[in-house]
Scaffold this motif. Structure first.
Motif, PDB file in Angstrom:
ATOM      1  N   LYS A 218      -4.532   7.589   1.186  1.00 30.65           N
ATOM      2  CA  LYS A 218      -4.928   8.994   1.145  1.00 30.65           C
ATOM      3  C   LYS A 218      -6.405   9.105   0.781  1.00 30.65           C
ATOM      4  CE  LYS A 218      -0.627  11.476   0.154  1.00 30.65           C
ATOM      5  NZ  LYS A 218       0.024  12.425  -0.772  1.00 30.65           N
ATOM      6  N   TYR A 219      -7.074  10.066   1.419  1.00 25.66           N
ATOM      7  CA  TYR A 219      -8.486  10.299   1.150  1.00 25.66           C
ATOM      8  C   TYR A 219      -8.782  11.780   1.353  1.00 25.66           C
ATOM      9  CZ  TYR A 219      -9.283  10.973   6.133  1.00 25.66           C
ATOM     10  OH  TYR A 219      -9.254  11.475   7.416  1.00 25.66           O
ATOM     11  N   ARG A 220      -9.936  12.214   0.865  1.00 25.21           N
ATOM     12  CA  ARG A 220     -10.377  13.586   1.129  1.00 25.21           C
ATOM     13  C   ARG A 220     -11.889  13.634   1.167  1.00 25.21           C
ATOM     14  NH1 ARG A 220      -8.624  16.768  -4.450  1.00 25.21           N
ATOM     15  NH2 ARG A 220      -9.806  15.504  -5.943  1.00 25.21           N
ATOM     16  N   TRP A 221     -12.388  14.606   1.929  1.00 23.37           N
ATOM     17  CA  TRP A 221     -13.830  14.825   2.045  1.00 23.37           C
ATOM     18  C   TRP A 221     -14.302  15.685   0.887  1.00 23.37           C
ATOM     19  CZ3 TRP A 221     -17.057  12.543   5.485  1.00 23.37           C
ATOM     20  CH2 TRP A 221     -16.484  11.935   6.595  1.00 23.37           C
ATOM     21  N   ILE A 222     -15.439  15.331   0.335  1.00 21.73           N
ATOM     22  CA  ILE A 222     -16.125  16.161  -0.661  1.00 21.73           C
ATOM     23  C   ILE A 222     -17.301  16.802   0.060  1.00 21.73           C
ATOM     24  CG2 ILE A 222     -17.176  16.252  -2.937  1.00 21.73           C
ATOM     25  CD1 ILE A 222     -14.299  15.268  -2.945  1.00 21.73           C
ATOM     26  N   ARG A 223     -17.207  18.131   0.260  1.00 21.49           N
ATOM     27  CA  ARG A 223     -18.209  18.856   1.047  1.00 21.49           C
ATOM     28  C   ARG A 223     -19.081  19.676   0.113  1.00 21.49           C
ATOM     29  NH1 ARG A 223     -13.116  19.686   3.540  1.00 21.49           N
ATOM     30  NH2 ARG A 223     -12.881  18.480   5.491  1.00 21.49           N
ATOM     31  N   ASP A 224     -20.336  19.287  -0.002  1.00 24.90           N
ATOM     32  CA  ASP A 224     -21.277  19.983  -0.887  1.00 24.90           C
ATOM     33  C   ASP A 224     -20.675  20.155  -2.280  1.00 24.90           C
ATOM     34  OD1 ASP A 224     -23.199  20.254   1.164  1.00 24.90           O
ATOM     35  OD2 ASP A 224     -22.106  21.971   1.965  1.00 24.90           O
ATOM     36  N   GLY A 225     -20.018  19.093  -2.766  1.00 27.20           N
ATOM     37  CA  GLY A 225     -19.450  19.093  -4.107  1.00 27.20           C
ATOM     38  C   GLY A 225     -18.070  19.697  -4.224  1.00 27.20           C
ATOM     39  N   VAL A 226     -17.523  20.229  -3.137  1.00 25.53           N
ATOM     40  CA  VAL A 226     -16.206  20.869  -3.165  1.00 25.53           C
ATOM     41  C   VAL A 226     -15.197  19.965  -2.454  1.00 25.53           C
ATOM     42  CG1 VAL A 226     -14.857  22.894  -2.512  1.00 25.53           C
ATOM     43  CG2 VAL A 226     -17.251  23.156  -3.201  1.00 25.53           C
ATOM     44  N   ALA A 227     -14.111  19.625  -3.142  1.00 27.91           N
ATOM     45  CA  ALA A 227     -13.107  18.719  -2.582  1.00 27.91           C
ATOM     46  C   ALA A 227     -12.227  19.434  -1.566  1.00 27.91           C
ATOM     47  CB  ALA A 227     -12.244  18.131  -3.695  1.00 27.91           C
ATOM     48  N   GLY A 228     -11.994  18.793  -0.439  1.00 26.85           N
ATOM     49  CA  GLY A 228     -11.094  19.320   0.578  1.00 26.85           C
ATOM     50  C   GLY A 228      -9.668  18.838   0.363  1.00 26.85           C
ATOM     51  N   GLY A 229      -8.806  19.086   1.324  1.00 28.28           N
ATOM     52  CA  GLY A 229      -7.415  18.667   1.224  1.00 28.28           C
ATOM     53  C   GLY A 229      -7.246  17.181   1.502  1.00 28.28           C
ATOM     54  N   TRP A 230      -6.151  16.604   0.976  1.00 26.09           N
ATOM     55  CA  TRP A 230      -5.875  15.184   1.183  1.00 26.09           C
ATOM     56  C   TRP A 230      -5.454  14.927   2.619  1.00 26.09           C
ATOM     57  CZ3 TRP A 230      -7.636  11.930  -2.216  1.00 26.09           C
ATOM     58  CH2 TRP A 230      -7.737  12.304  -3.563  1.00 26.09           C
ATOM     59  N   GLN A 231      -5.952  13.833   3.193  1.00 23.60           N
ATOM     60  CA  GLN A 231      -5.571  13.370   4.523  1.00 23.60           C
ATOM     61  C   GLN A 231      -5.153  11.899   4.413  1.00 23.60           C
ATOM     62  OE1 GLN A 231      -8.398  14.765   7.699  1.00 23.60           O
ATOM     63  NE2 GLN A 231      -9.614  15.453   5.956  1.00 23.60           N
TER      64      GLN A 231
ATOM     65  N   MET B 259       0.840  -1.199   0.000  1.00 24.87           N
ATOM     66  CA  MET B 259       0.000   0.000   0.000  1.00 24.87           C
ATOM     67  C   MET B 259       0.869   1.241   0.000  1.00 24.87           C
ATOM     68  SD  MET B 259      -3.153  -0.326   2.549  1.00 24.87           S
ATOM     69  CE  MET B 259      -3.438  -1.928   3.116  1.00 24.87           C
ATOM     70  N   ALA B 260       0.503   2.188  -0.796  1.00 23.41           N
ATOM     71  CA  ALA B 260       1.173   3.479  -0.791  1.00 23.41           C
ATOM     72  C   ALA B 260       0.080   4.510  -0.771  1.00 23.41           C
ATOM     73  CB  ALA B 260       2.054   3.628  -2.029  1.00 23.41           C
ATOM     74  N   ALA B 261       0.479   5.811  -0.841  1.00 25.69           N
ATOM     75  CA  ALA B 261      -0.544   6.848  -0.874  1.00 25.69           C
ATOM     76  C   ALA B 261      -1.418   6.579  -2.069  1.00 25.69           C
ATOM     77  CB  ALA B 261       0.116   8.214  -0.986  1.00 25.69           C
ATOM     78  N   GLY B 262      -2.728   6.469  -1.852  1.00 28.29           N
ATOM     79  CA  GLY B 262      -3.599   6.057  -2.922  1.00 28.29           C
ATOM     80  C   GLY B 262      -3.362   4.597  -3.177  1.00 28.29           C
ATOM     81  N   LEU B 263      -3.784   3.741  -2.244  1.00 26.13           N
ATOM     82  CA  LEU B 263      -3.402   2.348  -2.249  1.00 26.13           C
ATOM     83  C   LEU B 263      -3.854   1.631  -3.512  1.00 26.13           C
ATOM     84  CD1 LEU B 263      -3.683   0.017   0.753  1.00 26.13           C
ATOM     85  CD2 LEU B 263      -4.945  -0.575  -1.271  1.00 26.13           C
ATOM     86  N   LEU B 264      -4.942   2.074  -4.120  1.00 20.94           N
ATOM     87  CA  LEU B 264      -5.422   1.418  -5.326  1.00 20.94           C
ATOM     88  C   LEU B 264      -4.815   1.986  -6.602  1.00 20.94           C
ATOM     89  CD1 LEU B 264      -9.224   0.884  -4.732  1.00 20.94           C
ATOM     90  CD2 LEU B 264      -7.380  -0.757  -4.579  1.00 20.94           C
ATOM     91  N   ALA B 265      -4.046   3.098  -6.526  1.00 16.49           N
ATOM     92  CA  ALA B 265      -3.563   3.741  -7.726  1.00 16.49           C
ATOM     93  C   ALA B 265      -2.555   2.847  -8.436  1.00 16.49           C
ATOM     94  CB  ALA B 265      -2.922   5.076  -7.405  1.00 16.49           C
TER      95      ALA B 265
ATOM     96  N   ILE C 278     -16.640  10.679   0.538  1.00 16.19           N
ATOM     97  CA  ILE C 278     -15.194  10.499   0.688  1.00 16.19           C
ATOM     98  C   ILE C 278     -14.629   9.943  -0.607  1.00 16.19           C
ATOM     99  CG2 ILE C 278     -13.383   9.177   1.854  1.00 16.19           C
ATOM    100  CD1 ILE C 278     -14.977   9.302   4.397  1.00 16.19           C
ATOM    101  N   GLU C 279     -13.542  10.570  -1.082  1.00 12.11           N
ATOM    102  CA  GLU C 279     -12.843  10.105  -2.281  1.00 12.11           C
ATOM    103  C   GLU C 279     -11.515   9.470  -1.867  1.00 12.11           C
ATOM    104  OE1 GLU C 279     -10.702  11.848  -6.352  1.00 12.11           O
ATOM    105  OE2 GLU C 279     -11.723  13.196  -4.967  1.00 12.11           O
ATOM    106  N   ILE C 280     -11.254   8.258  -2.367  1.00 10.10           N
ATOM    107  CA  ILE C 280      -9.983   7.580  -2.135  1.00 10.10           C
ATOM    108  C   ILE C 280      -9.022   7.974  -3.240  1.00 10.10           C
ATOM    109  CG2 ILE C 280      -8.804   5.360  -1.925  1.00 10.10           C
ATOM    110  CD1 ILE C 280     -10.646   5.970   0.394  1.00 10.10           C
ATOM    111  N   TYR C 281      -7.788   8.354  -2.879  1.00  9.65           N
ATOM    112  CA  TYR C 281      -6.783   8.756  -3.872  1.00  9.65           C
ATOM    113  C   TYR C 281      -6.511   7.588  -4.820  1.00  9.65           C
ATOM    114  CZ  TYR C 281      -2.414  10.568  -5.805  1.00  9.65           C
ATOM    115  OH  TYR C 281      -1.440  11.007  -6.641  1.00  9.65           O
ATOM    116  N   GLY C 282      -6.781   7.802  -6.104  1.00 12.20           N
ATOM    117  CA  GLY C 282      -6.564   6.760  -7.092  1.00 12.20           C
ATOM    118  C   GLY C 282      -7.579   5.647  -7.039  1.00 12.20           C
ATOM    119  N   GLY C 283      -8.640   5.812  -6.258  1.00 13.92           N
ATOM    120  CA  GLY C 283      -9.631   4.755  -6.083  1.00 13.92           C
ATOM    121  C   GLY C 283     -11.049   5.282  -6.160  1.00 13.92           C
TER     122      GLY C 283
END
Length: 456
Positions: A280-293, A1-7, A325-330
């Motif tokens: 890595k993941y980020r929240w999508i708030r009312d259609g607006v993407a937040g920062g990666w965590q 697994m790396a950042a964006g484990l599915l990428a 929630i969006e998964i980096y590369g997933g």
């Protein structure tokens, strides 16, 4: 697994274009190199000693036509697995020979199988199979027959490898009939414990399903009676698709109705089928993407893992808010919605002077007299006010009134006077006032009455 484990890297693409109306002539194209491979040879092809190192070899023949020719190949194995793809480059034209080799070491058990060399580029061709057989120990047992005994109990182990799993097979031997407690150890970690009744000899099993390619060793250990351990049985498990599967889900807070502002919390779950590393993941708030965590999976055990995350929503007015929630590369989770309904704030309490209740009176004799008065204040609800009395613009009384509910409170004052006419003002600080007049005393009349009393 790396950042964006599915990428994974994007698949390579190729193509060509020609000018409209023109067709490339096949006669001018450079022919592809010819490729052939010899039958794979296993050396030694048969052995009764352990450990045994078997080397597989095959010669690749390339007829090149100039420039550089890249040859890609891999090994095919009888257990269904394949090696990584390897490449080499030949330069110039003419016939070129390269011998490809791969070695495997067999440390125990009876093993037989085959390998073949498969060329993938510049042409696809597969060699004939090279067969081998390794036999160690007594043919009565399937595998490595080394038995370690402590007292009257013994143990031995071997492995049956398949696609993405391996069956650990152990044999417990006893002198007579008895209960035996045992455990399986894989790569130094206890993975199973049990107890069985053994009538001289009995097989026990444990299946490893790691979900990803895994290699190492296993041993069968006797816990009681006595203390014994089998040989180490080495294994290599190959999985066709070893990449972890990562997903996310989100739960919305319950709908809220009440005082505002208020904070509501969305909760999320990030899951991984297996493996370890950062996701890595980020929240999508009312259609607006937040920062990666990031969250981290430690990979303990063979199976599913999950981590909980949260995101807050501060609402100062009625409305809805959506999260995913969006998964980096997933993948991206489904979207959920939270709702807030703010209750209207109650009107502020007020207080005012009840004019009809104000009364002021001057009493006494000249030249000494006094002025007194009373008045009432009404409030519509809980409130705190300060009231004052002024006589001829001079403050003579001040008081703080505290209302805990709607109602009326009275305020009185008493002050010295010179007997003359004047005014009294009753007011609420910052809330208005009312003024009333009072009459002067008749000092002459008061003096005659006093004289008459003296003459009498």
């Amino acid at each position: 697994m790396a950042a964006g484990l599915l990428a994974t890297p994007a698949a390579a693409a190729s193509g060509s274009t020609t000018q409209a109306g023109k067709v490339a002539s096949s006669s001018s194209a450079t022919p592809r190199p010819a490729v052939s491979v010899s039958k794979t040879k296993a050396s030694p092809s048969s052995s009764d000693e352990c450990p045994t190192r078997v080397t597989f070899s095959s010669r690749i023949k390339v007829k090149a036509y100039g420039g550089k020719t890249t040859v890609a190949y891999r090994w095919l194995r009888g257990n269904g697995s394949k090696s990584a793809v390897k490449t080499f480059v030949v330069k110039g034209k003419g016939v070129k020979y390269v011998t490809a080799k791969e070695s495997s070491t067999f440390k125990g058990g009876d093993t037989k199988g085959w390998q073949a060399l498969q060329v993938l580029a510049p042409r696809k061709v597969t060699s004939a199979k090279g067969y081998f057989k390794v036999s160690c120990g007594d043919d009565e047992w399937d595998g490595d027959k080394e038995v370690v005994n402590t007292g009257t109990v013994g143990a031995q182990a071997w492995v049956d490898e398949r696609n993405c799993e391996a069956t650990l097979i152990g044999r417990i031997t006893t002198s007579g009939t008895r209960w035996v407690r045992y455990q399986w150890v894989v790569n130094g970690r206890v993975v199973d414990r049990d107890a069985v009744r053994v009538y001289g000899s009995r097989k026990v099993y444990h299946v490893i399903r790691p979900h990803e390619s895994l290699r190492g060793w296993a041993a069968l250990q006797i816990l009681s009676p006595g203390d014994a351990s089998s040989n180490r049985a080495y294994f290599k498990i190959w999985c066709r698709d070893s990449s972890p599967k990562v997903s996310a889900s989100v739960d919305a807070p319950s709908n809220y109705e009440g005082d505002c502002p208020v904070t509501r919390t969305f909760t999320g779950t990030i899951s991984a089928s297996h493996g370890r590393g950062e996701v890595k993941y980020r929240w999508i708030r009312d259609g607006v993407a937040g920062g990666w965590q990031s969250v981290y999976f430690d990979g303990r055990g063979y199976g599913h893992q999950s981590r909980s995350v949260s995101d807050s929503w501060s609402a100062s007015a009625s409305g809805t808010s959506r999260r995913s929630i969006e998964i980096y590369g997933g993948p991206t989770s489904g979207t959920v919605e939270g709702k807030v309904t703010c209750k209207a704030a109650p009107p502020a309490s007020k207080a005012w002077i009840q004019t009809e209740t104000i009364s002021v009176n001057q009493t006494g004799t000249c030249p000494t007299s006094s002025v007194s008065g009373t008045g009432s204040v009404y409030a519509t609800g809980p409130i705190k006010v300060t009231v004052t009395w002024h006589v001829n613009d001079k403050k003579v009384a001040s008081e703080e009134l505290v209302f805990t509910s709607a109602g009326t409170k009275s305020v009185s004052f008493n002050s010295t006077s010179d007997g003359k006419a004047g005014t009294a003002r009753f007011g609420i600080d910052g809330g208005g006032s009312d003024t009333v007049s009072y009459k002067a005393l008749d000092c002459a009349e008061a003096t005659d009455k006093a004289a008459d009393k003296t003459g009498a």
